[in-house]
Design a protein around this motif. Structure first.
Motif, PDB file in Angstrom:
ATOM      1  N   SER A   1     -21.712  37.133 -12.792  1.00 46.52           N
ATOM      2  CA  SER A   1     -20.984  36.683 -14.088  1.00 46.52           C
ATOM      3  C   SER A   1     -21.138  37.819 -15.102  1.00 46.52           C
ATOM      4  O   SER A   1     -20.055  37.987 -15.880  1.00 46.52           O
ATOM      5  CB  SER A   1     -21.643  35.390 -14.674  1.00 46.52           C
ATOM      6  OG  SER A   1     -23.142  35.704 -14.875  1.00 46.52           O
ATOM      7  N   LYS A   2     -21.940  38.917 -14.963  1.00 44.65           N
ATOM      8  CA  LYS A   2     -22.260  40.040 -15.754  1.00 44.65           C
ATOM      9  C   LYS A   2     -22.006  41.461 -15.347  1.00 44.65           C
ATOM     10  O   LYS A   2     -22.538  42.275 -15.612  1.00 44.65           O
ATOM     11  CB  LYS A   2     -23.359  39.900 -16.542  1.00 44.65           C
ATOM     12  CG  LYS A   2     -23.297  38.858 -17.520  1.00 44.65           C
ATOM     13  CD  LYS A   2     -24.775  38.851 -18.431  1.00 44.65           C
ATOM     14  CE  LYS A   2     -24.960  37.565 -19.247  1.00 44.65           C
ATOM     15  NZ  LYS A   2     -25.900  37.584 -20.060  1.00 44.65           N
ATOM     16  N   THR A   3     -21.378  41.495 -13.938  1.00 44.19           N
ATOM     17  CA  THR A   3     -21.352  42.724 -13.075  1.00 44.19           C
ATOM     18  C   THR A   3     -19.948  42.670 -12.404  1.00 44.19           C
ATOM     19  O   THR A   3     -19.189  41.920 -12.452  1.00 44.19           O
ATOM     20  CB  THR A   3     -22.274  42.597 -12.053  1.00 44.19           C
ATOM     21  OG1 THR A   3     -21.714  41.835 -10.796  1.00 44.19           O
ATOM     22  CG2 THR A   3     -23.728  41.961 -12.257  1.00 44.19           C
ATOM     23  N   GLY A   4     -19.824  44.010 -12.190  1.00 48.68           N
ATOM     24  CA  GLY A   4     -18.366  44.260 -11.266  1.00 48.68           C
ATOM     25  C   GLY A   4     -18.656  43.812  -9.750  1.00 48.68           C
ATOM     26  O   GLY A   4     -19.807  43.195  -9.522  1.00 48.68           O
ATOM     27  N   TRP A   5     -17.678  44.260  -9.047  1.00 44.96           N
ATOM     28  CA  TRP A   5     -17.842  43.859  -7.575  1.00 44.96           C
ATOM     29  C   TRP A   5     -18.931  44.811  -6.921  1.00 44.96           C
ATOM     30  O   TRP A   5     -18.774  46.170  -7.015  1.00 44.96           O
ATOM     31  CB  TRP A   5     -16.560  43.981  -6.822  1.00 44.96           C
ATOM     32  CG  TRP A   5     -15.727  42.789  -7.017  1.00 44.96           C
ATOM     33  CD1 TRP A   5     -14.575  42.846  -7.868  1.00 44.96           C
ATOM     34  CD2 TRP A   5     -15.771  41.461  -6.730  1.00 44.96           C
ATOM     35  NE1 TRP A   5     -14.017  41.582  -8.091  1.00 44.96           N
ATOM     36  CE2 TRP A   5     -14.629  40.726  -7.139  1.00 44.96           C
ATOM     37  CE3 TRP A   5     -16.587  40.771  -5.773  1.00 44.96           C
ATOM     38  CZ2 TRP A   5     -14.464  39.272  -6.845  1.00 44.96           C
ATOM     39  CZ3 TRP A   5     -16.471  39.417  -5.503  1.00 44.96           C
ATOM     40  CH2 TRP A   5     -15.552  38.831  -5.989  1.00 44.96           C
ATOM     41  N   LEU A   6     -19.717  44.428  -6.133  1.00 46.96           N
ATOM     42  CA  LEU A   6     -20.816  45.305  -5.598  1.00 46.96           C
ATOM     43  C   LEU A   6     -20.911  44.947  -4.063  1.00 46.96           C
ATOM     44  O   LEU A   6     -20.723  43.854  -3.573  1.00 46.96           O
ATOM     45  CB  LEU A   6     -22.311  44.850  -6.145  1.00 46.96           C
ATOM     46  CG  LEU A   6     -22.476  44.825  -7.699  1.00 46.96           C
ATOM     47  CD1 LEU A   6     -23.676  44.152  -8.322  1.00 46.96           C
ATOM     48  CD2 LEU A   6     -22.343  46.231  -8.345  1.00 46.96           C
TER      49      LEU A   6
END
Length: 207
Positions: A193-198
């Motif tokens: 919810s608080k990151t980009g795509w990893l």
């Protein structure tokens, strides 16, 4: 496992090489096949792909372990193959009927034995260690090993892909099953919810 319950994750599959694999369908290749004996004539124990109870994963009755050459370090897990017995008048069933298999396990090499006698899965042999239930649909049960032809085919799945999460406070692990089309998972990304795509990495099998 509390951490699992506190975060919402989004997963995306990356069909990076799917088109290349699909394009190879229809090409028959040569290999060999044996079968593994189980109480109910199918493979039910957890294999190197990590699916657990293969009947619950809907792969149990028609499944196979693949030699090193075909297993490809686990990336072939979930792939579907059409296999038929050929060129053996004694062991192949009349008409060379075929069966559709799902790759669920790894057939260990045995370099203490010749690749022509016992070391069926030695590199670079292409070999299928089939469930007994699948094997008897293409060959006589008393056959020790039979020559076969195989080709990649699309997997017919129902109910959509399944994602099973496990792990700890330190890591997350996702098992992906019931994949249609070519059956393989070649890439996965995860988004918090608080990151980009990893990008995620294959741990083992289809985990």
């Amino acid at each position: 496992m509390g951490a699992l319950q506190l975060h919402v994750f989004y997963l995306i599959l990356l069909p990076t090489i799917t088109s290349q694999v699909i394009s190879k369908q229809g090409e028959w290749k040569s290999a060999t096949a044996t079968y593994t004996k189980q109480a109910d004539a199918s493979i039910i124990t957890e294999g190197a792909c990590g699916y657990g109870d293969l009947h619950k994963a809907s792969y149990g009755k028609y499944s196979a372990g693949l030699s090193t050459m075909l297993f490809n370090k686990g990336s072939t897990c979930g792939a579907c193959f059409e296999v038929r017995c050929v060129d053996h008048i004694l062991w192949c069933l009349q008409g060379s009927p075929s069966v559709i298999l799902t790759a669920t396990d790894f057939c260990l090499p045995n370099y203490g034995l010749s690749s022509d006698y016992g070391g069926w899965c030695n590199f670079p042999k292409e070999h299928f260690e089939m469930s007994e239930a699948a094997f008897v649909e293409i060959a006589e049960k008393k056959a020790e090993i039979v020559p076969v032809q195989y080709k990649r085919v699309k997997c017919e799945r129902r109910g959509g892909m399944r994602f099973s999460m496990s792990g700890s406070a330190h890591f997350f692990q996702v098992l992906i099953t019931n994949v249609g089309l070519d059956g393989e998972v070649v890439g996965v990304k995860v988004k918090g919810s608080k990151t980009g795509w990893l990008p995620m990495a294959r741990n083992w099998g289809q985990n």
